[in-house]
Design an enzyme around this catalytic site. Structure first.
Site, PDB file in Angstrom:
ATOM      1  CB  CYS A  94      -0.975  -0.047   1.175  1.00  0.00           C
ATOM      2  SG  CYS A  94      -2.442   0.987   0.951  1.00  0.00           S
ATOM      3  CG  HIS A 196      -3.878  -3.845   3.758  1.00  0.00           C
ATOM      4  ND1 HIS A 196      -2.656  -3.310   4.105  1.00  0.00           N
ATOM      5  CD2 HIS A 196      -4.525  -2.886   3.044  1.00  0.00           C
ATOM      6  CE1 HIS A 196      -2.570  -2.074   3.631  1.00  0.00           C
ATOM      7  NE2 HIS A 196      -3.688  -1.794   2.976  1.00  0.00           N
TER       8      HIS A 196
END
Length: 235
Positions: A94, A196
């Site tokens: 990310c 994630h």
């Protein structure tokens, strides 16, 4: 198999830690331990000089302010950038992925420099991408990847940059080529992703790919109870 200790550098766990991505370092160390390979996780916080000789580096996600701080921190440690582009292996998730690129544009329209390690650029999306995502991984032998994405970044890959996955469901990079949405970045030494979970806990084959690259030896797959059943709930 290697007998020396594999060092895993967990970079900025005090800054890039919003989504428990630091758990990826724990997964790597544990899987090495199960293979009988000694491993050490080195936590490098913002007030420390980062180690430049780790076998693996891990960068996690964070909010906008943390991301910009992390980008400046990385730019101030050029020896670390050289290590990431050298013989080490890196997992960047990310915000960690975005700061390795050439630049990032914030919601106010200001463009900020990244480390320039990856040929990517990131701009804000109009709508945040949130939810489960499944991709077909482009790394040979890894198969499908699943995770949870929560980002407003739209990342464009350079023409010679490979995606980590082709999206089955979810958003990914918001970057299309040949009709398929793409997710993440895949180079010989760097895996970048918006997934994630932590991503390596949910996708052990990707963890073993990183370990094989870092050690120079094929890491055997492990039979972890309930692992397949858990993945079947997402894939």
């Amino acid at each position: 198999m290697p007998t020396s200790t594999v060092t895993i550098g967990l970079l900025l766990p005090d800054v890039l830690s919003t989504y428990s991505d630091a758990g990826n370092a724990t997964v790597l160390a544990k899987r090495l331990h199960w293979q009988g390979i000694p491993a050490e996780v080195l936590r490098c916080t913002a007030d420390q000089s980062p180690p430049t000789s780790c076998d693996i580096y891990v960068l996690g996600g964070g909010e906008d302010t943390a991301q910009l701080f992390a980008a400046q921190w990385l730019l101030s440690h050029r020896a670390l950038c050289q290590a990431i582009t050298g013989s080490s292996v890196t997992l960047a998730v990310c915000a960690g992925l975005q700061i390795l690129g050439r630049c990032m544009t914030d919601v106010s329209g200001f463009t900020h420099a990244g480390a320039g390690i990856l040929d990517i650029e990131t701009r804000p999306r109009r709508v945040r991408a949130v939810g489960e995502i499944v991709t077909d991984c482009t790394v040979p032998g890894v198969g499908k990847l699943c995770g949870f994405e929560n980002h407003r970044g739209a990342t464009t890959l350079g023409t010679e940059t490979r995606p980590l996955g082709l999206v089955r469901s979810g958003v990914g990079n918001c970057d299309r080529r040949l009709g398929r949405r793409r997710e993440g970045v895949y180079t010989d030494r760097i895996i970048g992703t918006y997934l994630h979970g932590p991503v390596l806990a949910r996708n052990p084959a990707l963890a073993d790919h990183l370990l094989s690259r870092a050690t120079g030896h094929t890491v055997k797959s492990l039979d972890v109870p309930d692992q397949t059943a858990l993945r079947d709930t997402y894939l």
